[in-house]
Design an enzyme around this catalytic site. Structure first.
Site, PDB file in Angstrom:
ATOM      1  N   LYS A 159       0.841  -1.210   0.000  1.00 51.43           N
ATOM      2  CA  LYS A 159       0.000   0.000   0.000  1.00 51.43           C
ATOM      3  C   LYS A 159       0.878   1.263   0.000  1.00 51.43           C
ATOM      4  CE  LYS A 159      -3.828  -2.375   2.351  1.00 51.43           C
ATOM      5  NZ  LYS A 159      -4.503  -2.647   3.649  1.00 51.43           N
ATOM      6  N   GLN A 172      -3.998  -1.331   9.984  1.00 54.84           N
ATOM      7  CA  GLN A 172      -4.048  -2.667   9.374  1.00 54.84           C
ATOM      8  C   GLN A 172      -4.626  -3.680  10.363  1.00 54.84           C
ATOM      9  OE1 GLN A 172      -3.399  -3.205   6.140  1.00 54.84           O
ATOM     10  NE2 GLN A 172      -3.891  -5.364   6.292  1.00 54.84           N
ATOM     11  N   ASP A 179     -10.612   3.202   4.887  1.00 51.71           N
ATOM     12  CA  ASP A 179     -11.023   1.794   4.851  1.00 51.71           C
ATOM     13  C   ASP A 179     -12.549   1.670   4.800  1.00 51.71           C
ATOM     14  OD1 ASP A 179      -9.134  -0.275   4.757  1.00 51.71           O
ATOM     15  OD2 ASP A 179      -8.479   0.121   6.808  1.00 51.71           O
TER      16      ASP A 179
HETATM   17  N1  GUN Z   1      -7.015  -6.640   6.797  1.00 53.43           N
HETATM   18  C1  GUN Z   1      -7.529  -7.372   5.787  1.00 53.43           C
HETATM   19  N2  GUN Z   1      -8.128  -6.571   4.887  1.00 53.43           N
HETATM   20  C2  GUN Z   1      -7.985  -5.310   5.335  1.00 53.43           C
HETATM   21  C3  GUN Z   1      -8.389  -4.042   4.841  1.00 53.43           C
HETATM   22  O1  GUN Z   1      -9.033  -3.902   3.788  1.00 53.43           O
HETATM   23  N3  GUN Z   1      -8.037  -2.971   5.612  1.00 53.43           N
HETATM   24  C4  GUN Z   1      -7.373  -3.097   6.772  1.00 53.43           C
HETATM   25  N4  GUN Z   1      -7.096  -1.987   7.452  1.00 53.43           N
HETATM   26  N5  GUN Z   1      -6.982  -4.250   7.262  1.00 53.43           N
HETATM   27  C5  GUN Z   1      -7.295  -5.355   6.544  1.00 53.43           C
END
Ligand code: GUN
Length: 295
Positions: A53, A97, A120
């Site tokens: 990311k 995350q 998110d």
């Molecule tokens: N863990 C698995 N998928 C995601 C996501 O889309 N965002 C975040 N922050 N954590 C995750």
């Protein structure tokens, strides 16, 4: 032979579009979108995702910061970090995350994020807006799935979409997005999950199947309606001593048996995964543009 939906290529196109819009935002408003990542602990998959990311941010011209905290970090320290970022005008998006260690209340952390910076789309305010069908930051994986369907010209109106899995990150939001009465949605949506005695009763009815339960290769060709479109959200690490890393990535769908039955299918890797990151870039751009007073 099914059409293989190339999520990687579509994601590249979206990132190029975001890079161009970002250039214009900088030129006209002097604003560079900023995205802050919080990574707690040593989960190897989470480390990979955050790194990917961060690289995407560089590529589209965003400013990004990554803060890493030890597995045993106190919840208050996490909340303080979020509070700082909420007030920082150079930060337009905040991403914590997941999963977090079990001593941290994930919902409390998500609720601490300023909804306008919740790229998110997990905050209850954004989830509520999604349910009602008003503009908001939408969760990246569901948004990526809808965008894949749009850009591969899959008509959804009146079609039966079956979602397997009911997570807050994928299953629940994608089901709600695709049942909205609007273009690129308006589908008849069924959500099935581990409570079903036999999921193939449902999957066989799907014009569009969205597999998001996080179990490797459980959806086989025999469970599909011929000609259906298959969107595989699963990213499962399966032990494989023949690989250098000791594992391979497998979807929730058994590609080999599903591909001859489907009319179109996403591969793993290279399907939904890259779209999640592209939509995160799109959301962060959107958050920055809204804050700068752009539509
Ligand atoms: N863990 C698995 N998928 C995601 C996501 O889309 N965002 C975040 N922050 N954590 C995750």
């Amino acid at each position: 032979m099914a059409k293989i939906i190339d999520g990687k290529a579509i994601a590249e196109t979206i990132k190029q579009e975001v890079a161009e819009k970002t250039r214009l935002l900088k030129e006209t408003k002097g604003v560079t979108p900023g995205l802050a990542f919080l990574l707690v602990g040593e989960n190897p998959a989470s480390q990979v995702y955050v790194r990917m990311k961060g690289k995407a941010c560089e590529k589209v011209g965003f400013h990004s910061v990554t803060l890493e905290k030890a597995e045993d970090v106190a919840q208050d320290e996490v909340l303080d970090t979020i509070s700082d970022w909420n007030r920082d005008p150079a930060i337009h998006g905040i991403l914590v995350q997941l999963p977090l260690p079990s001593h941290i209340d994930e919902n409390a952390v998500i609720e601490a994020i300023e909804p306008r910076k919740d790229v998110d789309g997990f905050h209850p305010v954004n989830m509520g807006k999604l349910l009602i069908g008003v503009p908001a930051l939408r969760p990246c994986t569901p948004a990526g799935i809808q965008e894949l369907l749009i850009r591969t010209n899959v008509e959804l109106r009146g079609k039966h979409v079956v979602v397997v899995g009911r997570s807050n990150i994928v299953g629940k939001p994608i089901a709600n997005m695709l049942l909205q009465k609007r273009p690129h949605a308006n589908a008849i949506v069924t959500v099935c999950h581990t409570g079903a005695e036999n999921i193939s009763v449902y999957t066989r009815q799907a014009d569009v199947l969205i597999a998001a339960m996080g179990r490797p290769e459980v959806i086989t060709g025999a469970m599909l309606k011929p000609g259906c479109v298959v969107i595989d959200v699963g990213v499962n690490r399966v032990e494989d001593p023949s690989r250098e890393k000791g594992y391979r990535l497998a979807g929730d769908v058994d590609f080999a048996s599903a591909e001859p039955v489907a009319s179109a299918i996403t591969p793993v890797p290279g399907g939904v995964g890259p779209m999640t990151i592209a939509m995160l870039m799109q959301n962060t751009y959107q958050a920055a543009a809204w804050m700068a007073g752009n539509a």
